[in-house]
Design a protein around this motif. Sequence first.
Motif, PDB file in Angstrom:
ATOM      1  N   VAL A 160       0.864  -1.182   0.000  1.00 33.83           N
ATOM      2  CA  VAL A 160       0.000   0.000   0.000  1.00 33.83           C
ATOM      3  C   VAL A 160       0.902   1.233   0.000  1.00 33.83           C
ATOM      4  O   VAL A 160       1.569   1.519   0.991  1.00 33.83           O
ATOM      5  N   MET A 161       0.931   1.939  -1.115  1.00 35.19           N
ATOM      6  CA  MET A 161       1.761   3.129  -1.228  1.00 35.19           C
ATOM      7  C   MET A 161       0.957   4.384  -0.947  1.00 35.19           C
ATOM      8  O   MET A 161      -0.251   4.429  -1.212  1.00 35.19           O
ATOM      9  N   HIS A 162       1.632   5.411  -0.425  1.00 37.97           N
ATOM     10  CA  HIS A 162       0.986   6.705  -0.259  1.00 37.97           C
ATOM     11  C   HIS A 162       0.788   7.328  -1.632  1.00 37.97           C
ATOM     12  O   HIS A 162       1.737   7.491  -2.399  1.00 37.97           O
ATOM     13  N   TRP A 163      -0.443   7.707  -1.939  1.00 37.59           N
ATOM     14  CA  TRP A 163      -0.811   8.131  -3.293  1.00 37.59           C
ATOM     15  C   TRP A 163      -1.885   9.195  -3.211  1.00 37.59           C
ATOM     16  O   TRP A 163      -2.827   9.075  -2.423  1.00 37.59           O
ATOM     17  N   ARG A 164      -1.738  10.228  -4.037  1.00 32.37           N
ATOM     18  CA  ARG A 164      -2.753  11.291  -4.054  1.00 32.37           C
ATOM     19  C   ARG A 164      -3.378  11.498  -5.428  1.00 32.37           C
ATOM     20  O   ARG A 164      -4.153  12.433  -5.606  1.00 32.37           O
ATOM     21  N   GLY A 165      -3.041  10.658  -6.384  1.00 31.05           N
ATOM     22  CA  GLY A 165      -3.633  10.817  -7.706  1.00 31.05           C
ATOM     23  C   GLY A 165      -2.734  10.299  -8.806  1.00 31.05           C
ATOM     24  O   GLY A 165      -1.558   9.995  -8.596  1.00 31.05           O
ATOM     25  N   PHE A 166      -3.314  10.188 -10.005  1.00 30.37           N
ATOM     26  CA  PHE A 166      -2.605   9.644 -11.155  1.00 30.37           C
ATOM     27  C   PHE A 166      -1.448  10.550 -11.595  1.00 30.37           C
ATOM     28  O   PHE A 166      -1.361  11.719 -11.222  1.00 30.37           O
ATOM     29  N   ARG A 175      -0.271  18.037  -6.536  1.00 27.11           N
ATOM     30  CA  ARG A 175      -0.793  17.602  -5.235  1.00 27.11           C
ATOM     31  C   ARG A 175       0.287  17.547  -4.152  1.00 27.11           C
ATOM     32  O   ARG A 175       0.025  17.088  -3.038  1.00 27.11           O
ATOM     33  N   ALA A 176       1.484  18.010  -4.467  1.00 28.78           N
ATOM     34  CA  ALA A 176       2.603  17.958  -3.508  1.00 28.78           C
ATOM     35  C   ALA A 176       2.548  19.140  -2.542  1.00 28.78           C
ATOM     36  O   ALA A 176       3.472  19.945  -2.445  1.00 28.78           O
ATOM     37  N   VAL A 177       1.452  19.256  -1.834  1.00 23.38           N
ATOM     38  CA  VAL A 177       1.233  20.366  -0.900  1.00 23.38           C
ATOM     39  C   VAL A 177       1.034  19.778   0.503  1.00 23.38           C
ATOM     40  O   VAL A 177       0.079  19.040   0.747  1.00 23.38           O
ATOM     41  N   TYR A 178       1.952  20.102   1.409  1.00 22.38           N
ATOM     42  CA  TYR A 178       1.926  19.556   2.767  1.00 22.38           C
ATOM     43  C   TYR A 178       2.297  20.639   3.769  1.00 22.38           C
ATOM     44  O   TYR A 178       3.105  21.516   3.460  1.00 22.38           O
ATOM     45  N   THR A 204       4.283  13.748   8.875  1.00 22.26           N
ATOM     46  CA  THR A 204       3.062  13.533   9.652  1.00 22.26           C
ATOM     47  C   THR A 204       1.878  13.231   8.748  1.00 22.26           C
ATOM     48  O   THR A 204       1.092  12.304   9.013  1.00 22.26           O
ATOM     49  N   GLU A 205       1.743  13.980   7.671  1.00 18.15           N
ATOM     50  CA  GLU A 205       0.594  13.799   6.788  1.00 18.15           C
ATOM     51  C   GLU A 205       0.661  12.476   6.036  1.00 18.15           C
ATOM     52  O   GLU A 205      -0.365  11.796   5.855  1.00 18.15           O
ATOM     53  N   VAL A 206       1.854  12.080   5.602  1.00 18.60           N
ATOM     54  CA  VAL A 206       1.986  10.793   4.916  1.00 18.60           C
ATOM     55  C   VAL A 206       1.672   9.653   5.878  1.00 18.60           C
ATOM     56  O   VAL A 206       0.965   8.697   5.518  1.00 18.60           O
ATOM     57  N   VAL A 207       2.168   9.735   7.105  1.00 16.48           N
ATOM     58  CA  VAL A 207       1.865   8.699   8.101  1.00 16.48           C
ATOM     59  C   VAL A 207       0.360   8.620   8.340  1.00 16.48           C
ATOM     60  O   VAL A 207      -0.227   7.520   8.354  1.00 16.48           O
ATOM     61  N   GLU A 208      -0.287   9.763   8.507  1.00 17.75           N
ATOM     62  CA  GLU A 208      -1.726   9.770   8.790  1.00 17.75           C
ATOM     63  C   GLU A 208      -2.527   9.234   7.597  1.00 17.75           C
ATOM     64  O   GLU A 208      -3.480   8.464   7.777  1.00 17.75           O
ATOM     65  N   GLU A 209      -2.144   9.637   6.386  1.00 13.57           N
ATOM     66  CA  GLU A 209      -2.870   9.182   5.206  1.00 13.57           C
ATOM     67  C   GLU A 209      -2.640   7.691   4.954  1.00 13.57           C
ATOM     68  O   GLU A 209      -3.556   6.966   4.533  1.00 13.57           O
ATOM     69  N   PRO A 264       6.141   4.861   1.416  1.00 15.22           N
ATOM     70  CA  PRO A 264       5.846   6.292   1.526  1.00 15.22           C
ATOM     71  C   PRO A 264       5.628   7.000   0.190  1.00 15.22           C
ATOM     72  O   PRO A 264       5.217   8.148   0.170  1.00 15.22           O
ATOM     73  N   GLY A 265       5.912   6.326  -0.923  1.00 15.56           N
ATOM     74  CA  GLY A 265       5.611   6.919  -2.225  1.00 15.56           C
ATOM     75  C   GLY A 265       6.537   8.054  -2.615  1.00 15.56           C
ATOM     76  O   GLY A 265       6.083   9.121  -3.054  1.00 15.56           O
ATOM     77  N   LEU A 266       7.835   7.844  -2.484  1.00 15.55           N
ATOM     78  CA  LEU A 266       8.799   8.882  -2.864  1.00 15.55           C
ATOM     79  C   LEU A 266       8.581   9.288  -4.320  1.00 15.55           C
ATOM     80  O   LEU A 266       8.460   8.440  -5.207  1.00 15.55           O
ATOM     81  N   GLY A 267       8.514  10.593  -4.558  1.00 15.42           N
ATOM     82  CA  GLY A 267       8.335  11.098  -5.918  1.00 15.42           C
ATOM     83  C   GLY A 267       6.896  11.160  -6.385  1.00 15.42           C
ATOM     84  O   GLY A 267       6.604  11.775  -7.413  1.00 15.42           O
ATOM     85  N   PHE A 268       5.990  10.548  -5.654  1.00 14.18           N
ATOM     86  CA  PHE A 268       4.577  10.567  -6.023  1.00 14.18           C
ATOM     87  C   PHE A 268       3.883  11.668  -5.219  1.00 14.18           C
ATOM     88  O   PHE A 268       3.671  11.526  -4.009  1.00 14.18           O
ATOM     89  N   ALA A 269       3.542  12.744  -5.868  1.00 12.69           N
ATOM     90  CA  ALA A 269       2.964  13.913  -5.195  1.00 12.69           C
ATOM     91  C   ALA A 269       3.893  14.412  -4.093  1.00 12.69           C
ATOM     92  O   ALA A 269       3.447  14.793  -3.010  1.00 12.69           O
ATOM     93  N   LYS A 270       5.197  14.371  -4.352  1.00 12.87           N
ATOM     94  CA  LYS A 270       6.208  14.946  -3.458  1.00 12.87           C
ATOM     95  C   LYS A 270       7.281  15.609  -4.298  1.00 12.87           C
ATOM     96  O   LYS A 270       7.629  15.116  -5.379  1.00 12.87           O
ATOM     97  N   ASN A 271       7.811  16.718  -3.777  1.00 14.32           N
ATOM     98  CA  ASN A 271       8.973  17.322  -4.434  1.00 14.32           C
ATOM     99  C   ASN A 271      10.238  16.801  -3.760  1.00 14.32           C
ATOM    100  O   ASN A 271      10.185  15.998  -2.819  1.00 14.32           O
ATOM    101  N   GLY A 272      11.395  17.255  -4.238  1.00 13.36           N
ATOM    102  CA  GLY A 272      12.652  16.721  -3.740  1.00 13.36           C
ATOM    103  C   GLY A 272      12.879  16.945  -2.262  1.00 13.36           C
ATOM    104  O   GLY A 272      13.363  16.057  -1.550  1.00 13.36           O
ATOM    105  N   VAL A 273      12.534  18.118  -1.769  1.00 12.26           N
ATOM    106  CA  VAL A 273      12.702  18.411  -0.343  1.00 12.26           C
ATOM    107  C   VAL A 273      11.814  17.482   0.489  1.00 12.26           C
ATOM    108  O   VAL A 273      12.228  16.977   1.543  1.00 12.26           O
ATOM    109  N   GLN A 274      10.607  17.235   0.007  1.00 12.75           N
ATOM    110  CA  GLN A 274       9.686  16.353   0.724  1.00 12.75           C
ATOM    111  C   GLN A 274      10.163  14.900   0.706  1.00 12.75           C
ATOM    112  O   GLN A 274      10.042  14.184   1.707  1.00 12.75           O
ATOM    113  N   ASP A 275      10.734  14.462  -0.425  1.00 13.22           N
ATOM    114  CA  ASP A 275      11.297  13.113  -0.492  1.00 13.22           C
ATOM    115  C   ASP A 275      12.407  12.936   0.539  1.00 13.22           C
ATOM    116  O   ASP A 275      12.466  11.914   1.243  1.00 13.22           O
TER     117      ASP A 275
END
Length: 265
Positions: free
Chosen positions: A121-127, A134-137, A142-147, A169-180
């Motif tokens: 089960v990967m963290h995912w916010r859309g195709f 959608r990379a807005v946190y 915390t948000e990835v853990v909760e989702e 955690p879905g690295l690169g999926f609705a995340k930018n480099g700093v978030q990864d």
Amino acid sequence: MGVVNVTPDSFSDGGHWFDTTAAIKHGLGLEAEGADLVDVGGESTRPGASRVDEAEELRRVIPVVRGLASEGVTVSVDTMRARVAEQAVAVGAALVNDVSGGLADPDMVPVVAAAGVPFVVMHWRGFSESMNSRAVYGDVVTEVVEELRARMEAVIDGGVSPEKLVIDPGLGFAKNGVQDLALLAGLPRLGELGRPLLVAASRKRFLGHVLAGEGTPPPPARERDAATAAVSALSAHAGAWAVRVHAVRPTADAVRVARAVEGAA
């Protein structure tokens, strides 16, 4: 987890293993280099990628899964479609790796539950077409853990055994480099979810930006394997269950060294 992309357009190695025979040979080579399982996918999930139709995905994936499983390779199928997952398991796949965590196809969770196989089960916010927007946190870890926690509960409610779940955690999926990078630093927090953790950083763009530095273009994806191996060693130290990589040997060597250092402490 070694990667076999049976696609013409994956960001790293699209087209290299598009032929069934070449894909099977590549998967066998990854196992020989130290892969514990081989992840076969027939649809690119790079940012901006368009979806392929189900019939084409089946045509790409099923013969490769069957061929590798018949050679004794432990195979996972990388798909967001329930029918592809179902047919892949029928010909020998031992695990389903769904980057949408069962959200893209409402039939996925029932199919996995009925099959009784492990489910990533990967963290995912859309195709792929829209995920960059959608990379807005506020607090990405915390948000990835909760989702992920909420998604795990939904999958369990759908009939999948909790013991069969693996999280990503879905690295690169609705995340930018700093978030990864923040998620990699926060891997112990993901461990609080109590399930095995898969880390899939291999050759991704955030590694290219780290390697490039200020004002320099990122190196091509295939020149990021040493950086991938570094992430693999860090992930192993943080307790990851597996890392999903394109080049197995550098990662296997890096993890072996990390384990030796830990054993000497």
